[in-house]
Write an enzyme that holds these catalytic residues in place. Structure first.
Site: not given
Length: 546
Positions: A40, A43, A45-46, A48, A63, A160
């Site tokens: 999906l 980024g 950090m991970g 999804v 995630k 954020d």
């Protein structure tokens, strides 16, 4: 849930054309339960994934965190952050906060399993359909505000909030997601050397400048988000990162006329000083006013904190001289210990250390100087001054004849202090409270626990009923039996057996006697605090009517 690294976003959205693909690793089974399908989003950090929970037979979003479960100290730090992220969100069961179902360790990685939101992000909706109306924006703003209140009550900051981190369900309701850089205020910051994590144009000024952040910082980001989705442009976006940072810290926001009645709310939320921003109550009232169809703006939202006020000098009949060059006093920014806010870049603010910093606020905003072509404005000013002088003269004569009472303006003093969980009653230093004074204790940030080995951290309201009841065997440790363990307590010494107040997130009371304000965690110091941990930062305001 988005990655929140400021440059790339990965989301739980499932619309066509938003990062979907076959994705390497599709078809893997995670933790013997979650079957991965398509990606999906990705980024820093991970990643999804759309997945299926085979045990409960339901679609989920998974995630995959780019963090190995083994490695050096840096990896272990990131691992602890990831665990806190999942636990923080899981503690917030709220219709406008993404639901977290599970935290799994599999294939040397951490996986966070959450609800699948079948809808676009606000950022994508803005790109595809254009800006929202002020009424629609206010409606979503109310939902996000309630989500943030729930998040803050759990002792968490989102850090954020931005259009890309707000997803829209099929029914159009908003869901706050991506707590990838949210932290519990335990002194461990989610920054790397020389790097800010998050989206610069939606960061509050205090965060950009390295000062202390709190719930008001998330409200600032909410204001920037609402301004963007309604006005069609980010208020502080500039072509280069340094220019964006400077704009956030020092520049006035660029606001579209499309905001209409929403503009006063946005302007109030985007005040540079967090202490000048409106409370959640005032913000909710203003947004509800607009969401229910009112086109007239609400009055300017009041500041959530008090100021040290000074009586206004009585004008004299003699004309005032032309002001000398330099800043003139006006109702605007705050002055703390001789420093103007916002502070220059690199200045560090409070960080929850013990003790307090007294903040006596006056005004310091440059007043435009009259030019040689403004004689008409000068004449108007002289006329207004003369009128004020005449009114002052009339009022003075009424004072002398006893028609009007002679009163003095109230004086308000504000201080900030850290309250430790490992200490008993702690006096608020530097404040003298007299009978009749209005005293307000407001929670700013932090967490603590009465048993750091077995019990999670909590905020100023203390533990839930279930956790509190599980500690019934230690009920003799409570200072106030009727309040849960971990509650922030306050009392005013100066009388025998002073009443105990449960301060929670905010407490306001009128002093029945003079004395010293003391604060403590609901846990007796001399016998029970050996396993306590954590600190809360509070703001104390005392208003005295001479």
């Amino acid at each position: 849930m988005l990655s929140g690294d400021g440059d790339h976003q990965a989301g739980t959205r499932s619309e066509h054309g938003s990062g979907r693909g076959s994705g390497r690793g599709s078809g893997r089974l995670v933790a013997g339960r979650y079957l991965l399908h398509d990606i999906l989003g990705q980024g820093g950090m991970g990643t999804v994934w759309r997945a299926h929970d085979q045990l409960l037979d339901r679609p989920v979003a998974v995630k995959e965190l780019h963090i190995l479960t083994h490695g050096d100290e840096e990896h272990r730090i990131r691992l602890r952050r990831a665990v806190r992220e999942a636990r923080a969100v899981a503690r917030v069961p709220h219709p406008h906060v993404v639901g977290v179902h599970d935290l799994a360790e599999s294939q040397d990685r951490l996986w966070i399993v959450m609800e699948l939101i079948e809808g676009p992000s606000l950022a994508q909706h803005l790109t595809e359909h254009g800006p929202l109306t002020a009424q629609h924006t206010a409606t979503l703003g109310l939902q996000l505000l309630d989500a943030l209140v729930a998040v803050h009550a759990a002792g968490t900051l989102h850090r954020d909030v931005k259009p890309a981190n707000v997803l829209l369900r099929r029914d159009g309701n908003a869901v706050l997601t991506d707590f990838g850089i949210a932290v519990l205020d335990d002194g461990e910051f989610l920054t790397t050397t020389g790097e800010l994590i998050g989206s610069l144009e939606f960061m509050a000024p205090e965060r950009v400048m390295g000062a202390e952040v709190g719930p008001a910082s998330d409200l600032w980001s909410l204001g920037a988000t609402l301004a963007t989705v309604c006005g069609g442009q980010s208020p502080f976006r500039r072509p280069a990162r340094p220019a964006t940072l400077h704009a956030v810290a020092y520049a006035e926001p660029t606001l579209s006329e499309r905001l209409g009645p929403l503009r006063p709310v946005i302007e109030a939320l985007l005040r540079k000083s967090p202490h000048e921003r409106p409370t959640t109550t005032h913000t909710r009232q203003a947004l509800h006013h607009i969401a229910t169809g009112h086109t007239d703006p609400e009055p300017l939202l009041p500041s959530p904190t008090g100021h040290t006020t000074r009586p206004t000098p009585t004008p004299t009949p003699t004309p005032a001289p032309t002001p000398a060059p330099g800043p003139q006093l006006a109702d605007a920014d705050t002055l703390t210990r001789g420093r103007q806010h916002p502070a220059p870049a690199g200045h560090s603010g409070q960080s929850g250390q013990s003790g307090q910093t007294a903040t006596h606020t006056t005004s310091l905003r440059p007043t435009p100087q009259p030019s040689s072509s403004s004689r008409g404005a000068k004449r108007l000013g002289w006329t207004l001054a003369a009128t004020a002088a005449l009114a002052a003269g009339v009022a003075g004569s009424l004072f002398l004849t006893g028609v009007l009472p002679l009163t003095k303006d109230p004086v308000t003093t504000t201080t900030r202090q850290a309250v430790k969980s490992t200490t008993g009653w702690q006096p608020v230093r530097g404040m003298t409270i007299q009978q009749g004074d209005k005293v307000t204790v407001r929670f700013l940030s932090g967490q603590w626990t009465v048993d750091h080995v077995n019990i999670p951290m909590t905020g100023p309201a203390g533990y839930t009923t279930a956790i509190d009841q599980s500690l019934a065997g230690a009920k003799d440790c409570k200072i106030k039996p009727a309040a849960p363990f971990g509650t922030l307590l306050a009392r005013l010494t100066g009388q025998q057996n002073p009443p105990l107040h449960s301060a929670g997130r905010k407490l306001t009371f009128k002093a029945a006697d003079e004395g010293t304000l003391q604060l403590a965690i609901n846990d007796i110091a001399d016998r029970c605090v050996h396993d306590n941990k954590g600190t809360l930062t509070v703001q104390v305001t005392v208003t005295h009517q001479p």
